[in-house]
Every structure is written in structure tokens, then in C-alpha cells.
Design a protein around this motif. Structure first.
Motif, PDB file in Angstrom:
ATOM      1  N   VAL A 147       0.825  -1.249   0.154  1.00  0.00           N
ATOM      2  CA  VAL A 147      -0.102  -0.070  -0.038  1.00  0.00           C
ATOM      3  C   VAL A 147       0.697   1.118   0.046  1.00  0.00           C
ATOM      4  O   VAL A 147       1.759   1.255   0.965  1.00  0.00           O
ATOM      5  N   GLY A 150      -1.902   5.244  -0.083  1.00  0.00           N
ATOM      6  CA  GLY A 150      -3.251   4.865  -0.133  1.00  0.00           C
ATOM      7  C   GLY A 150      -3.577   3.986  -1.246  1.00  0.00           C
ATOM      8  O   GLY A 150      -5.000   3.534  -1.353  1.00  0.00           O
ATOM      9  N   PRO A 152      -3.295   0.290  -3.153  1.00  0.00           N
ATOM     10  CA  PRO A 152      -2.637  -1.037  -3.101  1.00  0.00           C
ATOM     11  C   PRO A 152      -1.799  -1.475  -4.640  1.00  0.00           C
ATOM     12  O   PRO A 152      -2.301  -1.070  -5.807  1.00  0.00           O
ATOM     13  N   LEU A 195      -8.918  -0.753   3.081  1.00  0.00           N
ATOM     14  CA  LEU A 195      -7.566  -0.669   3.932  1.00  0.00           C
ATOM     15  C   LEU A 195      -7.958  -0.388   5.454  1.00  0.00           C
ATOM     16  O   LEU A 195      -8.926   0.266   5.874  1.00  0.00           O
ATOM     17  N   ARG A 196      -7.040  -0.733   6.393  1.00  0.00           N
ATOM     18  CA  ARG A 196      -7.185  -0.543   7.820  1.00  0.00           C
ATOM     19  C   ARG A 196      -6.005   0.298   8.446  1.00  0.00           C
ATOM     20  O   ARG A 196      -4.933  -0.085   8.233  1.00  0.00           O
ATOM     21  N   SER A 197      -6.501   1.485   8.866  1.00  0.00           N
ATOM     22  CA  SER A 197      -5.292   2.216   9.545  1.00  0.00           C
ATOM     23  C   SER A 197      -4.790   1.539  10.775  1.00  0.00           C
ATOM     24  O   SER A 197      -5.424   0.839  11.225  1.00  0.00           O
ATOM     25  N   TRP A 202     -11.369   1.818   8.922  1.00  0.00           N
ATOM     26  CA  TRP A 202     -11.429   1.101   7.823  1.00  0.00           C
ATOM     27  C   TRP A 202     -11.851   2.168   6.657  1.00  0.00           C
ATOM     28  O   TRP A 202     -12.771   3.148   6.821  1.00  0.00           O
ATOM     29  N   SER A 205     -10.275   2.061  -0.810  1.00  0.00           N
ATOM     30  CA  SER A 205      -9.426   2.773  -1.719  1.00  0.00           C
ATOM     31  C   SER A 205      -9.872   2.573  -3.158  1.00  0.00           C
ATOM     32  O   SER A 205      -9.619   3.585  -4.034  1.00  0.00           O
ATOM     33  N   GLY A 252       0.265  -8.210   3.201  1.00  0.00           N
ATOM     34  CA  GLY A 252       1.259  -7.440   2.727  1.00  0.00           C
ATOM     35  C   GLY A 252       2.606  -8.006   3.030  1.00  0.00           C
ATOM     36  O   GLY A 252       2.967  -8.785   3.619  1.00  0.00           O
ATOM     37  N   GLN A 256       4.117  -4.406   6.626  1.00  0.00           N
ATOM     38  CA  GLN A 256       3.143  -3.737   6.004  1.00  0.00           C
ATOM     39  C   GLN A 256       1.785  -4.160   6.075  1.00  0.00           C
ATOM     40  O   GLN A 256       1.577  -5.391   6.213  1.00  0.00           O
ATOM     41  N   VAL A 259      -4.104  -5.892   2.622  1.00  0.00           N
ATOM     42  CA  VAL A 259      -5.525  -5.549   2.237  1.00  0.00           C
ATOM     43  C   VAL A 259      -6.679  -6.292   1.732  1.00  0.00           C
ATOM     44  O   VAL A 259      -6.333  -7.362   1.711  1.00  0.00           O
TER      45      VAL A 259
END
Length: 800
Positions: A147, A150, A152, A195-197, A202, A205, A252, A256, A259
Motif C-alpha cells: 500500500v 493509499g 494497493p 484498508l485499515r489504519s 477502515w 481505496s 502485505g 506492511q 489489504v
């Protein structure tokens, strides 16, 4: 149509059955359709997962192939050797556009970016470095993504060697709208990339949905409608539509975040083709209801017409018109019913008189029954209200009657009830008194024009009539009774209220062994509790709620286990283990202790037989109450029990308290003499706490004394208690009796008792009472304590 009529109910049954069948069928079809549709959607989602993975693998393969071609290109290698950045940049640009790569990058062996098509090459350089390290250490994961800003990406890195490693060529393919559209084209599935911060939030993207729906998708993903128990796939509600979703985790690179690709299929669209089938089924149901309604109405009229005729004849019988013959011209079940009506008409008048007599008279004793007694009591209360004339109710319940029934049988018990009724009527009561049998061994007496004082006198005469035993069929029955008194108007002005309060007083009399008790308000709460406890205690015996516990006894000189004392515990389904002090004294007061004793003796005999069969012939001790000692039939029952269980008589030890013996020494001596003659061992329990005479002790046929634990527990610290224990042991041994010490709580007590020549001991130092099922295991693993190192002070040491 009147809904209360049979005709209407028949039609309703027809229609109801049809409705049930139709609704069940509709539900079944609806459920089947829904389940099949969801199964199909689940299959589609998993097929979509495979398609999505294949697309990613194709992209990865294309990237790797193109990157390898570029890395092997002679011109590209020459540009690297000459450090021609413009040529490197052009080669990367052309090659990336040819394969639709999002970014192309070249780094030296130290991963310093020398050329890149990206505006900011740093994150891509870091991604190439991670990919390169994975390739050198064993390879990357399938469908691995990075990612970056922001977005992938699929990243591929290929080494450039000449012949040693001089750098890395990296390509990045964005996973975006084009890939998701291709997935939708191939599988008809919607999808979003989420994506999850680091804070757990959530975001979407990319997605095949309208971007306005991305936030609702995230919200529903975090709080799904439900989750499939087998597949763990969630069900989402997005913009009012239901979706089945299947998450695909794209791993990832090391360090990382992954996704989540969420594949989605609309449930509403999947079910839409079945709407026409549901409408057809609904229309068919309406037609069926109409057809069944008409058929049910016709059938109901054919059934109800002759029934209405019979109803008219029944109303004539109700008015007492027995002369009209019942005739219905029918050869079916209705005709059979008409013949039955005719037979009933002929029998009603003959039976009516007999029914009236049976309704108000007890068939066994020919006394008024409860209903007649309540009627007479109501009349007496009315006279009190009109003329001020008092009346009283005596309620009596016989003692030991259940025992008579159990031992001599119900036929003999019936004869006893007749004899009691005759004695009360002709010896204890005046002619104006109303004597009735309410139930079982419970009788009631109505005393007109009588107050509390006169009622007491009548109760005394009733008690006196029970002093003489009843002799029937060569048997002598010794009965007693508890009597409760309630008076009108002092204790109530309603028949049921007076009967209830007389019953409360009666149970108080039985509990307190007071003979006769006059009702007063303080009796109500305790009586209700006692009634409940007695009922629950009877239930406990009949339904195996009682538990046998055993507390071991050991030889204090050898340490060998020689027996145990039997104790009872009540395992109540709601109250848990009820303490013995909660129900044993109550059982003694009400006479129920005899039932408990019989249960204990049976259980002990069975336990002794089991222990002997396992190679441990131990003696088991059972406590006897005062009521047990006064029971002249106890020796006979013991003899039968020993014969039935096939255990030696000396296996059982019967423990009696001093107070129980001294209540009626002569009668106790007779019972104990018979028990001793049978070979049963007898023991004086809690010796030293009662008020027995040594003269009686010398005459008692006992085999052992049990020293009360109140002396034993303090004897290692209290010299006076120790002297009492020593004197008791010497007295018992001089009389030829063995001695058991209760309350052995520590090793010093053991050593001191052993030194004083005490024969046996029991107490918590040896073992607490335990369930009988655990006793055999305890015996097998018992090891006597070593008291050699126990120190006794000079005064106590001098005693031994």
C-alpha cells in the motif's frame, strides 16, 4: 355463522388445516429458495475469489516476465554501466507503458534509486527493497501487495547481474478500477478494496460501487446483519439492499498492512427470479381455501343437524322429563349416540339418589366427608352471625398411622380408621357433635354452642380415648393424635378460614408434641414452613435425595480402621446440602425420624455388605432417637433387615444418647435387651453430657461408651477435661466396655488418648465425614500418623 356453533368450528378446522398446510408449504418453499440462493451466492463468491486470485497471479506473472526482459536487455545494461540516467529513465518509461505498469524503478545494489517513473520514488524504492530481500531469503507470499500513498500495488523486483549483482529493476502494478471491472465482467460480483489504519479505521481505496456507497459498505462491514456460522461470511445491508460478502485477505510485505478485498453479491437480485413463483403459490392457496370452505360447510351441516335434535332431547332430560323416549333415525355414530342417550335416561333417576349420598359421605367410615362438614360448618357460622351462638372446630391427625399402613398393610389400616371413627363417636363425643373424616387419617369435629374452654375439654376426652390401644386381628395398635382447635368468632367467620387455622394449630401440636393446641396468629408462618419442610422431607426419602456419609473410626493403639459412624445429608435440588440440624430435630418432633432411621439402617447394611465383599469387614454405627427406642417393633424390623441384607448382626452398632434412655428407662431397657440378644452392638453416645444414673448404666446391655467431643477437643490443654476423660475410660473398662473418643482434632489428642488406653477415636484429625462412595478409597489409602515426636507437658505426661 355463529363461531361458537359446531358447524362453524368444523368449517374452521377444515380451513385451519388447509391454512396450516399452505403456510407450512409456503414457508418451506421460501426457506428452500432462500437457502439455495444463498448457497449459490456462496459458491459464486468462492468462484469469484479464485477468479480474483487468478487475475492477480496473471498480473504478477506479466510483471515478472517484463521486468526480467528489461533486466536482461543489453542496452539497459549498457546504460547502467555508463550511468546514463536519461537512457535508464526512458527505458523504464517505455517498458512500463508497454505492460501498463503503474511505476518502474531502478536501484543500485544498495537500493539507492537511480531512475524512476514515479514522482516520489522513495516509497517505491522501499517496496522494491522489501521485495528483493524476500526474494533472496525464500520468496514472497502469493498475491502480496504494497500500500503506497493509499493505493494497493503488486510489486516485482528482479536483480541485474553483470555478472555480479549491480542493481534491482522494480515494477509496480496498481490494483484498481480496471482490475475490479474485469472481475465484475467475469463473475458479476461487486467488490471493494479496504484498508485499515493503525487506529483500526477502515477506508475504501477502490471499488466497483458508486463511490457514494463506499462509506455505507464500511459501516455495514463493521456491524454486519449476521455472520454465517459455517463460512464466517458476513451479510451486509447497503443502501437498503442485502448483500452476501466474502473477504479475501491480500497479504502485505513484512511490516506492511494487508489489504482486504471484499467480494459482494446482492441477495435481493438473486431472489428476484423467484417472485413469480411466490405469487403463483399465493393464488393457488386462495383457490384452495375457497374450495375447502365450501366442502367444510356442506359436511358440517350433515353432522350438526341430528346433533341439534339430540341437544333438544338433552334439555328435556335436564328439566327432569325422563318420560320422552330418545329417537333419532340414523344408522351411523349419531344413531349410537342416540341409543346411549336413551340408556342414560333410564339410569339417571336410579343413580341420582346414590350420587347424592356418595357426594357427602365417606365410603370407608360412613361419616360425613369434607364437603358435608364444610356445609354443616357454614350453617353453624350463620347461626353465630344471626343468634350469637359460638362454635368450635377440632382437627385431629393420628400419629404413627403411616407406620401401621407400611407394616400391616392398607387393608388393616382401613380397619383401624373404622375403629377410630367408632371410638370417637361412641366414647369421646356427644350426640350433637358432628364427626367427619376429611382425608387419610385426618378427622374433624364440629362442636356447636361451644367456646374455647369447652373445646379443650372435648379434646382432652379425645386424647383420653387414644390412651387405650386398638386391638384388631390379634394386633395391638398404639395410636395418638395431634389436635388443633379454632373457634368462631374468635379465630374466623368463614368455614375455610376456620378449617385452615385449625389445621395450622394441629400441625403445631404435632411438631411440639403438645397434644392439643388452640390457634393463635403466631402459628401461621412457622406452621407453613413446617408443612413445607415435612412435605419436602417425605419427598426426599421417596426420590433418593438423602445421602449416606461415613466418618471413620480407628484403633488408637494400632492405627487400623475398624469402622465408621453413619451420618445423613440431605441434598436438596434447590437449597443444596441441607444441614442435619435443620431437619433432624424437626423429624424427631414430628415422628418422621423413624422413617429416617429405617432409611439409615438399610443404607448402612448395604454399605457394610459392600465393604465386607471388598475385604474390609468394618462395623458401622447408626444413631437411634428416643422415638426409635420407644418403638417395640424396632427389633423385629432389624431382624428382617439383617436377614434381607445378609450381614452379621455385630456389623451394626446402634448408638443411643443418655437422654433417650432416661426418658423411659424401663421401655428402653426392653428394646435394648431384645436388640442386644440379636447380637447387635450397642453404644452410649455423648457420654458425660446427660443425666444418666450409674445404676441404670450398670443394667444397660451396652458394649461401648462414646466420650463427648466437648471433653476430648480441649483435653490436651485443659487438665480437668483430661481427668474426666481418664476417669470415663477407667469406668468403662471396669464395666467391660470399650471406649470411643469423639472430636480427635490433632496429634496430641491422639497420643494422649492412646496413652490413657482409649480404644477408638474419630474426628477431623483422622477424617471428616465423607460420602459413602468415597469411603472405600479412603480406607485403602489410610496411613496412621506418627505421634512419636508429639510433646506433652509434664502434667499430661504424668497421666499416662
Amino acid at each position: 355463522m355463529n363461531p361458537r356453533k359446531l358447524q362453524a368450528r368444523i368449517v374452521a378446522v377444515y380451513l385451519g388445516l388447509l391454512a396450516i398446510i399452505q403456510l407450512t408449504s409456503y414457508w418451506f418453499i421460501e426457506d428452500t429458495v432462500d437457502r439455495n440462493a444463498r448457497d449459490s451466492i456462496s459458491t459464486e463468491l468462492r468462484t469469484g475469489e479464485r477468479v480474483f486470485s487468478r487475475l492477480l497471479q496473471q498480473n504478477t506473472s506479466s510483471l515478472e516476465q517484463a521486468t526480467k526482459v528489461l533486466a536482461a536487455d543489453y542496452g539497459f545494461r549498457s546504460a547502467i554501466s555508463s550511468a546514463d540516467r536519461e537512457t535508464l529513465q526512458s527505458a523504464l518509461q517505455n517498458h512500463g507503458e508497454r505492460i501498463n505498469a503503474g511505476v518502474a524503478i531502478y536501484t543500485n545494489a544498495n537500493f539507492e534509486v537511480l531512475a524512476s517513473t514515479a514522482t516520489d520514488p522513495r516509497p517505491f524504492g522501499a517496496a522494491v527493497q522489501r521485495y528483493a530481500r524476500q526474494s533472496l531469503s525464500g520468496g514472497t507470499q502469493a498475491n502480496q501487495v504494497e500500500v503506497i500513498n493509499g493505493q494497493p500495488y503488486q510489486i516485482v523486483a528482479v536483480p541485474v547481474r553483470a555478472p555480479l549483482l549491480i542493481g534491482w529493476v522494480g515494477m509496480g502494478f496498481p490494483i484498481g478500477d480496471a482490475l475490479l471491472k474485469e472481475l465484475r465482467y467475469l463473475s458479476e460480483l461487486d467488490s471493494v478494496l479496504m484498508l485499515r489504519s493503525p487506529r483500526g479505521e477502515w477506508t475504501v481505496s477502490q471499488g466497483s460501487f458508486d463511490p457514494a456507497l463506499w462509506k455505507p459498505v464500511v459501516a455495514s462491514w463493521q456491524n454486519p446483519v449476521r455472520t454465517d456460522a459455517d463460512s464466517l461470511d458476513p451479510t451486509l445491508m447497503v443502501a437498503g439492499q442485502e448483500y452476501s460478502a466474502h473477504p479475501v485477505i491480500l497479504p502485505g510485505a513484512p511490516g506492511q498492512p494487508p489489504v482486504t478485498a471484499l467480494l459482494m453479491r446482492s441477495v435481493d437480485k438473486a431472489l428476484q427470479p423467484f417472485a413469480a413463483l411466490k405469487l403463483t403459490l399465493f393464488l393457488l392457496s386462495l383457490v384452495g381455501v375457497a374450495a375447502f370452505g365450501v366442502g367444510g360447510y356442506v359436511t358440517a351441516r350433515r353432522i350438526t343437524t341430528p346433533i341439534r335434535q339430540l341437544a333438544g332431547l338433552a334439555r328435556r332430560l335436564e328439566r327432569g322429563d325422563y318420560g320422552a323416549e330418545v329417537k333419532v333415525p340414523s344408522q351411523d355414530e349419531i344413531g349410537d349416540l342416540a341409543q346411549s342417550f336413551e340408556a342414560m335416561r333410564q339410569a339417571i333417576q336410579a343413580r341420582e339418589g346414590q350420587i347424592r349420598r356418595l357426594a357427602y359421605e365417606d365410603a370407608l367410615t360412613e361419616l360425613p366427608n369434607r364437603e358435608q362438614f364444610r356445609h354443616d360448618l357454614r350453617q353453624a357460622i350463620e347461626r353465630n352471625q344471626q343468634e350469637g351462638q359460638p362454635c368450635a372446630v377440632l382437627l385431629l391427625d393420628m400419629d404413627r398411622f403411616k407406620h401401621v399402613n407400611d407394616v400391616l398393610g392398607h387393608r388393616f389400616g382401613d380397619e383401624v380408621l373404622r375403629a377410630v371413627a367408632h371410638r370417637l363417636r361412641h366414647e369421646a363425643l356427644d350426640e350433637e357433635c358432628v364427626l367427619a373424616r376429611l382425608s387419610g387419617d385426618e378427622f374433624a369435629v364440629l362442636l356447636p354452642l361451644t367456646g374455647v374452654t369447652q373445646a379443650r375439654d372435648v379434646a382432652a376426652r379425645v386424647q383420653q380415648s387414644f390412651e387405650r390401644p386398638i386391638r384388631l386381628d390379634e394386633h395391638t395398635v398404639d395410636l395418638g393424635a395431634g389436635i388443633g382447635i379454632a373457634c368462631c368468632p374468635d379465630h374466623g367467620r368463614e368455614a375455610d378460614q376456620l378449617l385452615s387455622r385449625a389445621e395450622v394449630a394441629m400441625y403445631a401440636a404435632k411438631q411440639q408434641q403438645a397434644g392439643t393446641v388452640v390457634y393463635h396468629p403466631g402459628l401461621d408462618s412457622t406452621s407453613e414452613e413446617s408443612l413445607t419442610l415435612l412435605s419436602e422431607l417425605r419427598y426426599a426419602v421417596d426420590h433418593n435425595q438423602l445421602r449416606l456419609f461415613l466418618q471413620p473410626k480407628v484403633n488408637l493403639r494400632t492405627g487400623q480402621v475398624i469402622g465408621a459412624e453413619a451420618l445423613v445429608r440431605w441434598e436438596h435440588p434447590e437449597r443444596g446440602l441441607v444441614p442435619p440440624m435443620r431437619f433432624i430435630p424437626f423429624a424427631e418432633q414430628t415422628g418422621f425420624i423413624s422413617t429416617l432411621t429405617h432409611w439409615m439402617l438399610e443404607q448402612c447394611a448395604q454399605a457394610a455388605a459392600h465393604l465386607a465383599a471388598e475385604g474390609f469387614p468394618l462395623k458401622l454405627s447408626v444413631n437411634l432417637s428416643t422415638r426409635d427406642l420407644m418403638d417395640q417393633d424396632l427389633p423385629t424390623r432389624m431382624e428382617q433387615l439383617l436377614a434381607t441384607q445378609r450381614v452379621p448382626s455385630n456389623t451394626l452398632v446402634l448408638e443411643i444418647t443418655e437422654s433417650a434412655i432416661m426418658d423411659d428407662p424401663q421401655r428402653a431397657l426392653q428394646t435394648l435387651g431384645r436388640l442386644h440378644a440379636m447380637g447387635l452392638r450397642l453404644s452410649i453416645d455423648d457420654f458425660g453430657t446427660g443425666y444418666s444414673s450409674l445404676a441404670y448404666l450398670k443394667r444397660l446391655p451396652v458394649d461401648e461408651l462414646k466420650i463427648d467431643k466437648s471433653f476430648v477437643m480441649n483435653m490436651e490443654s485443659d487438665l480437668q477435661d483430661a481427668k474426666i476423660v481418664r476417669s470415663t475410660i477407667d469406668l468403662a473398662h471396669n464395666l467391660g466396655l470399650s471406649v470411643v473418643a469423639e472430636g480427635v482434632e490433632n496429634a496430641k489428642s491422639w497420643k494422649l488418648l492412646s496413652g490413657l488406653s482409649c480404644d477408638e477415636g474419630q474426628g477431623y484429625f483422622i477424617a471428616r465425614p465423607m460420602p459413602a462412595a468415597q469411603f472405600l478409597h479412603w480406607v485403602r489409602h489410610w496411613q496412621p500418623p506418627d505421634t512419636t515426636d508429639e510433646w506433652l507437658s509434664t502434667e499430661f505426661a504424668a497421666m499416662i
